[in-house]
Enzyme design. Structure first.
Site, PDB file in Angstrom:
ATOM      1  N   VAL A 184       0.765  -1.194  -0.150  1.00  0.00           N
ATOM      2  CA  VAL A 184       0.038   0.050  -0.179  1.00  0.00           C
ATOM      3  C   VAL A 184       0.845   1.002   0.051  1.00  0.00           C
ATOM      4  O   VAL A 184       1.757   1.382   0.841  1.00  0.00           O
ATOM      5  CB  VAL A 184      -0.898  -0.142   1.385  1.00  0.00           C
ATOM      6  N   GLY A 190       4.190   4.089   3.166  1.00  0.00           N
ATOM      7  CA  GLY A 190       3.716   3.015   2.504  1.00  0.00           C
ATOM      8  C   GLY A 190       3.811   1.958   3.564  1.00  0.00           C
ATOM      9  O   GLY A 190       4.636   2.082   4.611  1.00  0.00           O
ATOM     10  N   LYS A 191       3.580   0.666   3.174  1.00  0.00           N
ATOM     11  CA  LYS A 191       3.731  -0.635   3.911  1.00  0.00           C
ATOM     12  C   LYS A 191       3.438  -1.811   3.035  1.00  0.00           C
ATOM     13  O   LYS A 191       2.521  -1.563   2.046  1.00  0.00           O
ATOM     14  CB  LYS A 191       2.692  -0.280   5.273  1.00  0.00           C
ATOM     15  N   GLY A 192       4.064  -2.882   3.355  1.00  0.00           N
ATOM     16  CA  GLY A 192       3.632  -4.112   2.584  1.00  0.00           C
ATOM     17  C   GLY A 192       3.674  -5.206   3.642  1.00  0.00           C
ATOM     18  O   GLY A 192       3.981  -5.183   4.649  1.00  0.00           O
ATOM     19  N   ASP A 198      10.286  -4.954   8.766  1.00  0.00           N
ATOM     20  CA  ASP A 198       9.084  -4.836   9.674  1.00  0.00           C
ATOM     21  C   ASP A 198       9.135  -6.254  10.378  1.00  0.00           C
ATOM     22  O   ASP A 198       9.745  -7.025  10.227  1.00  0.00           O
ATOM     23  CB  ASP A 198       7.813  -4.362   8.963  1.00  0.00           C
TER      24      ASP A 198
END
Ligand code: NAD
Length: 438
Positions: free
Chosen positions: A78, A123-125, A164
């Site tokens: 995202v 953002g992040k995944g 993460d």
């Protein structure tokens, strides 16, 4: 195998900007945003833009298990906002990863990057998987396929992932290698949190814990207090918790309680943090647990948060300070090393009780700040000494801590609301300068 949903929020909460009855993680995240947006008198158009992710991508990741079977896992990336620069945020491997959670984390990254004035969006995944049940070979194949699937949307000028929960510097090395191979171009700046020998930054491993220590020092200074002699409880003894505890201890603070997922240890006269680090590193201590630490008493995890102390550092997992225990907390200063350790209800009660909370987006922003330094070093091809990294980290955090503190004083709001106000204002200013007037 990618599905792209552009500008369509996950969860149900964004349509009216209020968490609905089927509250999602993203919906809860918006609650803090709304409080700050109201203080800023943000107009409805800008609110609408800022409460919608720019891009959500869902991918299917086929990969081969060691036994020859093919499995298909689901992955996400995202990219919440690009107003201030490329998206930036970690990749999580965990069985509970959902699009809703990844969206909320990307939303938080937008404000975390902005509150410390980094030239990044958010953002992040994530991949819905249990990394503990996968072999190294399986993890490598999964990671390389995930990287290949998102290759068009990541890059030093587009979106820069990092580790993460459940991912490591090794994961970042595989992503960097996959992208470099596909592009036929050495691309270290595509990810941060890499091992040092392939373009990582000195000081990155310690950065989040160091940032927590710097934020506590800054808050105490504003309150006219000194760090030496403060009684501190740290929940969580992983990367963030153990490094925060060590640095605070080295500055003369008295660490009166520590915990990990197996239990807690306490000593009202102070725990020797160096001995605690040796204790968990002892090869005989298979679980690397704090239990049995000489010179301390065993305590329960719940009891730990309620111990008499001046400062509490939740540095484990989310949702630890809630309506159920907040009234028992004695600390007058809380520095959120973890992401989301305080529920919104408990946060309100802490504010009403005059407890100062340094919010996660500021207190744990040391990690992303040194990730920014890593990205800058990779692009310049010139690597800094550790002392230089630490000095620049201190400068960035102190300057932006002051901006948040001053906003809190001026508007008579808690530091969390002030941090969101500073961050939102910066993102809105970027839109306006770029010619997007909402
Ligand atoms: P980690 O896995 O290294 O450590 C987590 C620690 O918490 C471990 O000691 C674990 O035993 C302990 N723990 C787990 N459940 C617990 C419980 N119920 N009670 C007490 N202790 C418990 O993780 P980390 O990298 O230190 O991250 C901790 C938090 O900080 C997370 O919320 C993470 O998102 C956040 N954070 C980390 C970074 C970073 O650079 N590592 C940056 C920003 C935010």
């Amino acid at each position: 195998m990618a599905t792209t949903i552009t500008g369509t929020p996950s969860g149900s909460a964004t349509a009216n900007l209020q968490p609905g009855p089927d509250t999602s993680v993203f919906g809860e995240a918006i609650a803090y945003f709304n409080r700050a947006a109201d203080q800023l008198d943000l107009n409805a158009n800008m609110k609408r833009i800022l409460t919608h992710p720019a891009r959500q991508v869902i991918i299917s990741i086929p990969f081969q298990r060691d036994n020859g079977d093919l499995e298909v896992y689901r992955g996400y990336r995202v990219q919440y906002n690009f107003a201030r620069g490329p998206a930036k945020g970690g990749i999580r491997y965990h069985p509970d990863v959902t699009l809703d959670e990844v969206t909320a984390l990307a939303f938080w990254m937008t404000w975390k990057c902005a509150v410390v004035d980094l030239p990044f969006g958010g953002g992040k995944g994530g991949v819905t998987c249990d990394p503990q049940k996968l072999s190294m070979g399986e993890l490598e194949r999964l990671t390389r396929r995930y990287a290949a699937e998102i290759i068009e949307i990541i890059g030093p000028d587009k979106d820069v992932p990092a580790p993460d929960v459940g991912t490591t510097p090794q994961t970042m090395a595989w992503i960097m290698d996959t992208v470099s191979m596909h592009l036929r171009n050495h691309t270290p700046g595509v990810v941060t949190g890499k091992p040092l020998n392939i373009g990582g930054s000195r000081g990155r491993v310690e950065a989040t814990g160091r940032g927590v220590m710097i934020a506590i020092e800054a808050a105490l200074e504003k309150m006219g207090k000194q760090l030496a002699g403060q009684r501190i409880v740290v929940q969580g003894f992983g990367n963030v918790g153990s490094i925060s505890a060590r640095l605070l201890y080295e500055q003369g603070a008295k660490i009166v309680g520590l915990s990990d997922q197996y239990g807690a240890v306490a000593n009202k006269d102070g725990i020797d943090v160096m001995a605690a680090l040796r204790h968990i590193a002892d090869p005989k201590n298979k679980r690397r647990a704090l239990e049995g630490l000489a010179g301390s008493e065993a305590a329960g995890n719940r009891e730990l948060l309620e111990l008499p102390c001046d400062i509490l550092v939740p540095a484990a997992i989310e949702n630890q300070i809630t309506e159920a225990n907040v009234r028992e907390i004695k600390a007058q200063l809380i520095a959120e090393g973890a992401n989301g350790p305080t529920s919104p209800q408990a946060d309100q009660l802490l504010a009403d009780g005059g407890v100062t909370v340094i919010p996660d987006i500021l207190a744990n922003a040391g990690g992303v700040t040194v990730s920014y330094f890593e990205w800058a070093q990779d692009r310049a091809g010139y690597y800094w000494k550790e002392a230089e990294v630490n000095e620049k980290l201190r400068d960035v955090l102190r300057e932006n801590f002051d901006a948040v503190w001053n906003t809190a004083q001026e508007h008579k709001v808690p530091l969390r609301t002030a941090a969101y106000m500073v961050a939102i204002k910066r993102v809105v200013e970027a839109y306006t300068t770029r010619g997007i007037y909402a």
